[in-house]
Design a protein around this motif. Structure first.
Motif, short mmCIF file in Angstrom:
data_model
loop_
_atom_site.label_atom_id
_atom_site.label_comp_id
_atom_site.label_asym_id
_atom_site.label_seq_id
_atom_site.Cartn_x
_atom_site.Cartn_y
_atom_site.Cartn_z
N TYR A 691 0.84 -1.21 0.00
CA TYR A 691 0.00 0.00 0.00
C TYR A 691 0.88 1.26 0.00
O TYR A 691 0.63 2.21 -0.76
CB TYR A 691 -0.91 -0.01 1.23
CG TYR A 691 -1.87 1.16 1.28
CD1 TYR A 691 -3.10 1.10 0.65
CD2 TYR A 691 -1.53 2.32 1.96
CE1 TYR A 691 -3.98 2.16 0.69
CE2 TYR A 691 -2.40 3.40 2.01
CZ TYR A 691 -3.62 3.32 1.38
OH TYR A 691 -4.49 4.38 1.42
N GLU A 695 1.50 4.14 -2.91
CA GLU A 695 1.35 5.55 -2.52
C GLU A 695 2.54 6.39 -2.97
O GLU A 695 2.38 7.53 -3.42
CB GLU A 695 1.21 5.64 -0.99
CG GLU A 695 1.44 7.01 -0.37
CD GLU A 695 0.28 7.97 -0.58
OE1 GLU A 695 0.45 9.17 -0.31
OE2 GLU A 695 -0.79 7.52 -1.03
N TYR A 709 -0.90 -5.88 -4.55
CA TYR A 709 -1.76 -5.51 -3.42
C TYR A 709 -3.15 -6.13 -3.57
O TYR A 709 -3.73 -6.64 -2.60
CB TYR A 709 -1.86 -3.99 -3.33
CG TYR A 709 -2.72 -3.50 -2.18
CD1 TYR A 709 -2.29 -3.62 -0.86
CD2 TYR A 709 -3.98 -2.94 -2.41
CE1 TYR A 709 -3.07 -3.18 0.19
CE2 TYR A 709 -4.77 -2.49 -1.37
CZ TYR A 709 -4.31 -2.62 -0.06
OH TYR A 709 -5.09 -2.18 0.98
N TYR A 718 -6.38 -5.08 3.98
CA TYR A 718 -7.08 -4.80 2.73
C TYR A 718 -8.57 -4.55 3.00
O TYR A 718 -9.19 -3.68 2.39
CB TYR A 718 -6.91 -5.96 1.75
CG TYR A 718 -7.51 -5.67 0.39
CD1 TYR A 718 -6.72 -5.17 -0.64
CD2 TYR A 718 -8.87 -5.90 0.15
CE1 TYR A 718 -7.28 -4.90 -1.89
CE2 TYR A 718 -9.43 -5.63 -1.10
CZ TYR A 718 -8.63 -5.11 -2.11
OH TYR A 718 -9.19 -4.83 -3.34
N CYS A 723 -9.34 0.19 -1.50
CA CYS A 723 -9.13 1.41 -2.28
C CYS A 723 -9.48 1.19 -3.75
O CYS A 723 -8.82 0.41 -4.45
CB CYS A 723 -7.68 1.86 -2.14
SG CYS A 723 -7.36 3.42 -2.98
N ILE A 726 -6.57 2.05 -6.23
CA ILE A 726 -5.58 1.00 -6.45
C ILE A 726 -6.14 -0.07 -7.38
O ILE A 726 -5.43 -0.60 -8.25
CB ILE A 726 -5.12 0.39 -5.11
CG1 ILE A 726 -4.34 1.44 -4.30
CG2 ILE A 726 -4.26 -0.84 -5.34
CD1 ILE A 726 -3.78 0.92 -3.01
#
Length: 734
Positions: A691, A695, A709, A718, A723, A726
């Motif tokens: 993560y 970022e 991820y 998670y 997200c 993502i």
């Protein structure tokens, strides 16, 4: 979720938003944003009061409508009237009692004890006029058609006022003594001014004041009342009289300037009776001119080369040039006369225009032989300053050598010139030259107390020396001059926390080498005088060491950052305004993006760097906990860009050189997260690491890590941070 590339584009928004929320930062922000006062920042080495004429103070060049808000004036008119009374009464005692009697606003009880008042009481004619004058002053102050009074009170005032007018008219008609006749005429014209009786006013003015060949103080005061009567009715005539009053009455200079307009100037000029009056008109036109006044100065000199207010115009022009040339170059601020100043890009283009104008101005002044002969001291100071401003040390020296200071104002100004001259002519890297500058600078610090605008002059001189030393590759000393300029001689300049303001220049411009040079000077037992004076405000070297550590960290150099902090006591940081907010947590385990709860453990800056050093040593070896150590290092570097920014910065926004100081922290954090990922087998931890990598990664690498991820959807992390961004990255939609 905010990705790094989004954050970079929105940096200004985040800064503004943080200010709105009043979050504690390196900048002092409370309920409002405060900016330095433009007038305080204006560059000015030349003391416009070098001649000591207090009547000029209000009209000096400045950033506001009136210098010192128009609250200061001289008492030349009042002194002249006091001297006249003492001469007529044949009294030669101390004039202070006479002055206080007339103009001291004494209470009735204090007046009874005044020696000059007691003398007046012994002389019937003087006593009678004095009582009339006091009554006239009283009713003039309260009588006005605009006063909000009831009908009975207004009627009583009207009766008192009208009775006094009749009494003064009668006394004026009977009076034979020219001294008292002029005085009664003035009281009557003042009463006429405050009444609605224009006939009375004009009759008295035309009879007793209009055709006076040798005007005195009361004649000029009467003309002031006449000019105000003409305002809005015969504006050209009013402006003509305003100009004459300005040049001849210290008491009425301010209102004359306030009401004067350069409208229809050529037509107003035709009202002049002689060249002296034309000079008065040109003079007042330039007093209200914030731009170039050379042409007007030439017109005044041509018509009245010894005009008593000509030095006022010249001083204004000198201070304008200092602002136009010096504020941008030496003080790094915008000039105060921006409106109508050439065009909308005034810095480089207009600086050259103004430098050329400086050359023309100097050439014009040097041709003013009458001014040079009548006022040689002032002339030498002006030309010395202008040549220093031009950078012509040789010609400046010729004028400085002629100066023999006669008072503390002149001595202070001469010392300022000597410092600037030394900085221009000699090698300021030389210790002997620095010793010389240091002694002169200390002399200014010791003698500044009673010198006009000494604070502004010292602010400007410190700014100039900051510029000169920086240009001679001595940024370490330039930063110390900046501390004097900003913290000692400018009340409104310090918009950061104090602990940052004393090193802010060094933070922006000094290299590691510069700071090491400065620290070597600090530790040197035998400093030269300049080094001694400049380092006097610093009771210890901890601020320099702290900054040195930050400079090393901005390069990713933990070992040298550690060495810089080794001898700083714990108490140093916790006396700073930002410490309690930004050194109150564990940067190695806490990470708000990973929803990690804070531990109870806290560190100061030295302890953080020490632990980072230990972790770097551990991962360089064969530690079985490398993955955990990498994660701690990554979290720490990432936190230096957010919660723990105090490690490499001194505040958000302007309280840091620029956003590039955070660049190394992003790079180091990403590198350590990748190294941790390579060794980490725990799925929960891998999810967190991935993560953070997404970022921090650039766009070309993000899909690979986003895909990894998404493969960890069965982890608790998670589930907590699902997200969509993502997911889109992993799918190739972004």
């Amino acid at each position: 979720m905010i990705f790094r590339n989004i954050r970079k584009r929105s940096r200004l928004y985040l800064i503004v938003f943080s200010l709105i929320l009043l979050l504690p930062t390196g900048t002092n922000v409370s309920a409002c944003l405060f900016f330095p006062d433009k007038e305080e920042l204006r560059y000015m080495l030349f003391n416009p009061d070098i001649t000591g004429n207090k009547s000029w103070w209000t009209f000096f060049y400045n950033a506001k409508l009136n210098y010192l808000d128009g609250q200061t004036s001289s008492a030349d008119d009042e002194n002249a009237l006091t001297a006249e009374w003492m001469k007529v009464m044949q009294i030669s005692d101390d004039t202070s009692a006479a002055f206080d009697c007339f103009f001291g606003s004494l209470s009735d009880s204090a007046l009874q004890q005044n020696a000059f008042y007691k003398e007046i009481q012994k002389r019937p004619a003087f006593k009678q006029y004095f009582n009339i004058a006091r009554r006239s002053e009283a009713v003039s102050n309260v009588y006005s058609i605009w006063n909000d009074k009831d009908k009975i009170e207004q009627a009583e005032t009207d009766v008192e006022f009208n009775n006094l007018v009749l009494q003064v008219k009668e006394l004026l008609e009977k009076e034979k003594d020219p001294f008292f006749k002029k005085k009664y005429a003035f009281q009557l014209i003042k009463l006429g001014f405050y009444s609605t009786d224009s006939t009375l006013f004009n009759q008295v003015y035309n009879t007793y004041f209009k055709h006076t060949s040798q005007r005195g103080v009361l004649d000029w005061w009467a003309m002031h009342y006449k000019s105000m009567r003409l305002e809005g009715v015969r504006t050209d005539s009013a402006n003509y009289m305003h100009a004459l009053v300005f040049s001849h009455s210290s008491n009425k200079m301010f209102p004359a300037k306030q009401y004067f307009s350069k409208r229809n100037f050529d037509k107003v000029l035709t009202l002049s009776q002689d060249q002296a009056e034309e000079a008065d008109l040109y003079l007042l036109r330039e007093v209200i001119n914030p731009g170039r006044s050379l042409e007007g100065i030439q017109q005044v000199y041509k018509r009245s080369p010894q005009h008593k207010h000509l030095p006022l115009l010249i001083s204004r022009e000198v201070n304008k040039l200092e602002d136009w040339l010096g504020s941008t170059r030496y003080a790094n601020v915008q000039i105060v006369t921006v409106d109508g100043y050439w065009d909308e890009s005034p810095l480089l283009k207009n600086w050259q225009h103004d430098y050329e104008y400086l050359t023309r101005f100097i050439a014009t002044l040097e041709k003013m032989r009458t001014l040079q002969q009548s006022n040689p001291v002032y002339f030498n100071y002006v030309l010395a300053n202008l040549y220093l401003l031009k950078g012509d040390a040789g010609k400046a020296t010729a004028y400085i050598d002629k100066i023999q200071p006669a008072n503390e104002q002149e001595q202070f100004q001469t010392t300022v010139f000597k410092i600037v001259l030394t900085a221009q002519k000699e090698n300021i890297r030389n210790a002997t030259v620095q010793e010389k500058i240091g002694k002169l600078y200390q002399q200014l610090l010791d003698t500044r107390e009673h010198v006009f605008e000494s604070q502004k002059v010292l602010y400007s001189l410190s700014s100039y020396l900051r510029y000169m030393f920086a240009n001679n590759n001595m940024v370490h000393l330039a930063g110390l001059f900046d501390n004097y300029a900003i913290n000692k001689f400018c009340y409104s300049c310090n918009t950061h926390s104090f602990e940052y303001s004393i090193i802010s220049y060094l933070d922006r411009y000094a290299s590691v080498k510069d700071l090491n040079t400065l620290l070597a000077i600090y530790d040197k037992p035998a400093k030269n005088k300049l080094e001694e004076v400049l380092l006097k405000p610093y009771t210890n070297k901890y601020s320099f060491l702290d900054l040195l550590s930050a400079k090393h960290l901005r390069k990713g150099d933990v070992p040298n950052a550690r060495l810089a902090l080794q001898n700083i006591p714990d108490s140093f940081w916790f006396s700073h305004s930002n410490t309690t907010a930004y050194l109150d947590h564990d940067p190695f385990s806490g990470n708000h993006l990973l929803l990690t709860s804070q531990t109870m453990e806290t560190y100061n800056k030295r302890e953080i760097v020490e632990k980072m050093y230990q972790l770097e040593q551990a991962v360089a070896g064969e530690s079985p906990s490398k993955n955990h150590h990498y994660m701690q290092l990554a979290n720490a570097w990432y936190n230096f860009t957010s919660k723990s920014w105090l490690m490499i910065s001194y505040g958000r926004g302007s309280a840091t050189p620029d956003e590039s100081v955070y660049k190394i922290a992003y790079i180091k954090a990403l590198d350590y997260y990748k190294k941790a990922l390579a060794l980490e087998n725990d799925k929960e931890t891998r999810a967190k690491i991935l993560y953070m990598i997404v970022e921090l990664s650039e766009s070309r690498d993000r899909k690979k890590y986003a895909t990894q991820y998404e493969e960890l959807q069965d982890t608790k992390f998670y589930t907590r941070i699902n997200c969509l961004t993502i997911q889109d990255i992993a799918s190739g939609n972004i």
